[in-house]
Design a protein around this motif. Structure first.
Motif, PDB file in Angstrom:
ATOM      1  N   ASN A  43      41.703  27.303  25.977  1.00 59.83           N
ATOM      2  CA  ASN A  43      42.949  27.155  26.879  1.00 59.83           C
ATOM      3  C   ASN A  43      43.077  28.177  28.133  1.00 59.83           C
ATOM      4  O   ASN A  43      43.658  27.873  29.033  1.00 59.83           O
ATOM      5  N   SER A  44      42.518  29.464  27.587  1.00 54.71           N
ATOM      6  CA  SER A  44      42.856  30.556  28.680  1.00 54.71           C
ATOM      7  C   SER A  44      41.696  30.160  30.030  1.00 54.71           C
ATOM      8  O   SER A  44      42.329  30.335  31.003  1.00 54.71           O
ATOM      9  N   GLU A  45      40.765  29.583  29.848  1.00 55.43           N
ATOM     10  CA  GLU A  45      39.788  29.031  30.930  1.00 55.43           C
ATOM     11  C   GLU A  45      40.235  27.957  31.694  1.00 55.43           C
ATOM     12  O   GLU A  45      40.282  27.859  32.764  1.00 55.43           O
ATOM     13  N   THR A  46      40.872  27.007  30.746  1.00 51.43           N
ATOM     14  CA  THR A  46      41.520  25.842  31.550  1.00 51.43           C
ATOM     15  C   THR A  46      42.781  26.261  32.349  1.00 51.43           C
ATOM     16  O   THR A  46      42.837  25.969  33.518  1.00 51.43           O
ATOM     17  N   ALA A  47      43.422  27.213  31.832  1.00 52.18           N
ATOM     18  CA  ALA A  47      44.661  27.815  32.654  1.00 52.18           C
ATOM     19  C   ALA A  47      43.978  28.563  33.823  1.00 52.18           C
ATOM     20  O   ALA A  47      44.973  28.177  35.028  1.00 52.18           O
ATOM     21  N   GLN A  48      43.117  29.063  33.885  1.00 56.96           N
ATOM     22  CA  GLN A  48      42.657  30.125  34.969  1.00 56.96           C
ATOM     23  C   GLN A  48      42.057  29.069  35.974  1.00 56.96           C
ATOM     24  O   GLN A  48      42.279  29.117  37.031  1.00 56.96           O
ATOM     25  N   ARG A  50      43.016  26.163  36.207  1.00 58.08           N
ATOM     26  CA  ARG A  50      44.141  25.249  36.860  1.00 58.08           C
ATOM     27  C   ARG A  50      44.942  26.083  38.046  1.00 58.08           C
ATOM     28  O   ARG A  50      45.124  25.717  38.961  1.00 58.08           O
ATOM     29  N   LEU A  51      44.862  27.479  37.621  1.00 59.82           N
ATOM     30  CA  LEU A  51      45.563  28.346  38.557  1.00 59.82           C
ATOM     31  C   LEU A  51      44.636  28.371  39.737  1.00 59.82           C
ATOM     32  O   LEU A  51      45.332  28.461  41.025  1.00 59.82           O
ATOM     33  N   ALA A  52      43.433  28.544  39.784  1.00 55.17           N
ATOM     34  CA  ALA A  52      42.415  28.705  40.809  1.00 55.17           C
ATOM     35  C   ALA A  52      42.767  27.133  41.799  1.00 55.17           C
ATOM     36  O   ALA A  52      42.798  27.414  43.056  1.00 55.17           O
ATOM     37  N   ALA A  53      42.624  26.082  41.112  1.00 51.34           N
ATOM     38  CA  ALA A  53      42.859  24.776  41.711  1.00 51.34           C
ATOM     39  C   ALA A  53      44.194  24.879  42.471  1.00 51.34           C
ATOM     40  O   ALA A  53      44.273  24.534  43.887  1.00 51.34           O
TER      41      ALA A  53
END
Length: 171
Positions: A43-48, A50-53
């Motif tokens: 979840n942390s990787e996914t959130a990171q 998404r933030l980068a996108a």
């Protein structure tokens, strides 16, 4: 000596406890904790990601804001001039098309505003959306003829928004 024997018995008893296999309840708890940790990491990787996108989208939108604004403004001028130069009986249809076009431009800039809300482009994006909201209303009024068009309100607000955005884009 009896103290030493007592100590040895106590030590053997404790070492026997340490070598007992963990209960299945402990294994289940450890397994659940490991799964929870793995899920939290994903979840942390996914959130990171998404933030980068979003950051990349924000940077692209900011970079394209002024060129898109200038292109839309030039198109608005061209449309208005074209409609004003048409024969009177064709102007209403032309202004209706300009109104629909301005509505699309308004939607575009309204969609940009939340994306750019935390940066220097937040206010200009909101002003651009407002400018095209006013442009749409003005074009609707112009469908009623040249006099209605000239008497329409909102010119000053349109000019103020346009000036503020143009000043921002010149920096």
């Amino acid at each position: 000596m009896p103290a030493k024997i007592l100590f040895l018995l106590f030590a053997l008893t404790l070492s026997g406890c340490a070598s007992l296999p963990p209960s299945s309840s402990s294994n289940a708890t450890a397994s659940a904790a490991a799964r929870g940790t793995a899920l939290a990491n994903r979840n942390s990787e996914t959130a990171q990601q998404r933030l980068a996108a979003v950051a990349a989208q924000r940077a692209e939108a900011a970079q394209q804001f002024c060129p898109n604004w200038q292109q839309a403004l030039d198109h608005a001028r061209s449309n208005a001039t074209g409609c004003a130069q048409m024969p009177t009986n064709e102007q209403a249809t032309c202004w209706q098309a300009v109104s629909q076009w301005a509505q699309e431009e308004s939607r575009y800039f309204h969609a940009l505003a939340p994306l750019l809300q935390s940066g220097a482009y937040a206010s200009p994006a909101a002003q651009a959306a407002h400018f095209f909201d006013l442009t749409q209303g003005w074009a609707i009024t112009c469908q009623n003829g040249q006099r209605a068009c000239a008497a329409a309100s909102g010119h000053q607000q349109m000019d103020n928004s346009k000036s503020a955005i143009n000043q921002f884009c010149r920096r």
